[in-house]
Design a protein around this motif. Structure first.
Motif, short mmCIF file in Angstrom:
data_model
loop_
_atom_site.label_atom_id
_atom_site.label_comp_id
_atom_site.label_asym_id
_atom_site.label_seq_id
_atom_site.Cartn_x
_atom_site.Cartn_y
_atom_site.Cartn_z
N PRO A 1 73.02 -1.21 19.19
CA PRO A 1 72.65 -1.83 20.47
C PRO A 1 73.84 -2.56 21.08
N PHE A 2 74.78 -1.79 21.66
CA PHE A 2 76.02 -2.36 22.21
C PHE A 2 75.73 -3.10 23.52
N SER A 3 76.31 -4.28 23.65
CA SER A 3 76.07 -5.10 24.84
C SER A 3 77.34 -5.31 25.66
N GLU B 1 73.78 -5.98 9.82
CA GLU B 1 73.03 -4.74 9.66
C GLU B 1 73.18 -3.86 10.90
N MET B 2 73.16 -4.55 12.07
CA MET B 2 73.28 -3.87 13.36
C MET B 2 74.54 -3.01 13.45
N LEU B 3 75.59 -3.44 12.74
CA LEU B 3 76.88 -2.75 12.84
C LEU B 3 77.11 -1.75 11.71
N ALA B 4 76.11 -1.58 10.84
CA ALA B 4 76.25 -0.64 9.71
C ALA B 4 76.62 0.77 10.19
N PRO B 5 76.00 1.28 11.26
CA PRO B 5 76.37 2.64 11.71
C PRO B 5 77.86 2.75 12.07
N HIS C 1 85.49 -6.02 14.47
CA HIS C 1 84.36 -6.13 13.55
C HIS C 1 84.71 -5.88 12.09
N SER C 2 86.00 -5.67 11.80
CA SER C 2 86.38 -5.69 10.39
C SER C 2 86.55 -7.15 9.96
#
Ligand code: HEC
Ligand code: HEC
Ligand code: HEC
Ligand code: HEC
Ligand code: HEC
Length: 221
Positions: free
Chosen positions: A52-54, A99-103, A91-92
């Motif tokens: 869900p990118f904002s 969890e949102m960034l797992a993909p 995001h590293s």
């Protein structure tokens, strides 16, 4: 001679005809409504994304430039969507366990690009170029609206032919100086004559004539 029509058949025929005409009108009204409806134009469409990118967060609040992620926009026909590497520059270190960034993390690990769903998609018979617009003073906002306010990217304009032609008939007032093309919510200084500014910008960018910009072959081969 046998009577084919009973008395009163005339009235019945007229009634049937009137009813048929009414039905036809109703059909046209419904069809026109459908054509203009958000359902057909897909205005307000917001396809489900892998993450869900904002833009509201990243552009509106963090102030990132469009070109940081849409790297193709000034050089090619396509703006392009960012590769996971670009997300991971931040995001590293930030939200590393979210969890949102797992993909995004999985995509980088597996070397598999994320499958972002298209929000805008022109039919293949239309020619369009991003660099052809943004390098000549046409701002992102004119076609995509205030993405800096969108928690989830949403289609804001039909991008139907009429939308393109509305600007191509009179682009001047929509053009901006180069530094303002990527900016959201830009307006000229108070008191500026917008039409005069438009004329100056058209001269500066060597904007083609209205005849050229409305020629069918410009957009259709
Ligand atoms: C941090 C990276 C990032 C920045 C900065 C960014 N975008 Fe995006 N943009 C994305 C991602 C990821 C997508 C795909 C997911 C989506 O549609 O929300 C996207 C999608 C879009 C789309 C929809 C594309 C389609 O499928 O039709 C538009 C339009 C867009 N961005 C415009 C902009 C504009 C204009 C700016 C600058 C004001 C900007 N973006 C800045 C990452 C970014
Ligand atoms: C320049 C640094 C930077 C880049 C590049 C970046 N982000 Fe972010 N992102 C952030 C920051 C900072 C936050 C946290 C903001 C907060 O905590 O308020 C965040 C938050 C998020 C969040 C969760 C919070 C929310 O509401 O948005 C998601 C999801 C996200 N980013 C996805 C992405 C994706 C996908 C990309 C690549 C297309 C990306 N980010 C690129 C800095 C970045
Ligand atoms: C003149 C109108 C117009 C302007 C200006 C414009 N776009 Fe687009 N954009 C479109 C159209 C039309 C599409 C769909 C293209 C297609 O389907 O081939 C699109 C698609 C996109 C996409 C989806 C991926 C792609 O490349 O097709 C992104 C991302 C995007 N635009 C970002 C931007 C950004 C960032 C800017 C400003 C730097 C911008 N656009 C300026 C009309 C515009
Ligand atoms: C807000 C104004 C605006 C909108 C909206 C717009 N255009 Fe344009 N377009 C321009 C201007 C100005 C030029 C001339 C650019 C130059 O100076 O060469 C142009 C040029 C073009 C060109 C020729 C340049 C090239 O790259 O080959 C094509 C093709 C084109 N537009 C297609 C479209 C299509 C298709 C749409 C609708 C999806 C659209 N435009 C929407 C302003 C606009
Ligand atoms: C500035 C770009 C542009 C120009 C100039 C242009 N068109 Fe289009 N045309 C489009 C776009 C964009 C669509 C796709 C609309 C959609 O998504 O349904 C389209 C669609 C069409 C269609 C498909 C039916 C429809 O209306 O959706 C026809 C037919 C068509 N154009 C004919 C023409 C003719 C004839 C001319 C010259 C008088 C012309 N176009 C000039 C951009 C243009």
């Amino acid at each position: 001679m046998p009577q084919i029509f009973r008395p009163g058949a005339n009235a019945l025929t007229w009634m049937v005809l009137a009813l048929a005409a009414l039905l036809l009108v109703a059909l046209v009204v419904v069809a026109a409504g459908y054509y203009r409806s958000p359902y057909y134009s897909q205005i307000g469409d917001r396809p489900a994304q892998p993450v869900p990118f904002s833009h509201k967060h990243h552009v509106g609040e963090l102030g990132l430039d469009c070109r940081y992620c849409h790297t193709g926009v000034t050089q090619s026909d396509f703006a392009g969507v960012p590769e996971s590497e670009i997300c991971m520059t931040c995001h590293s270190q930030l939200w590393t366990d979210a969890e949102m960034l797992a993909p995004v993390r999985d995509s980088l690990r597996d070397g598999e690009p994320l499958h972002w769903q298209r929000v805008h998609d022109l039919p293949d018979y239309v020619r369009f170029s991003h660099s052809g617009h943004v390098n000549h003073g046409v701002p992102c906002e004119a076609c995509h609206g205030r993405v800096d306010r969108e928690p989830l990217t949403t289609k804001r304009e039909t991008l139907f032919m009429q939308f393109c032609l509305d600007c191509h008939r009179n682009p001047g007032p929509r053009l901006r100086p180069p530094r303002a093309v990527f900016e959201m919510g830009w307006a000229p200084e108070a008191g500026t004559d917008r039409d005069a500014l438009g004329d100056r910008l058209m001269a500066r960018y060597h904007t083609p004539s209205t005849d050229r910009l409305t020629d069918c072959s410009l957009c259709h081969q």
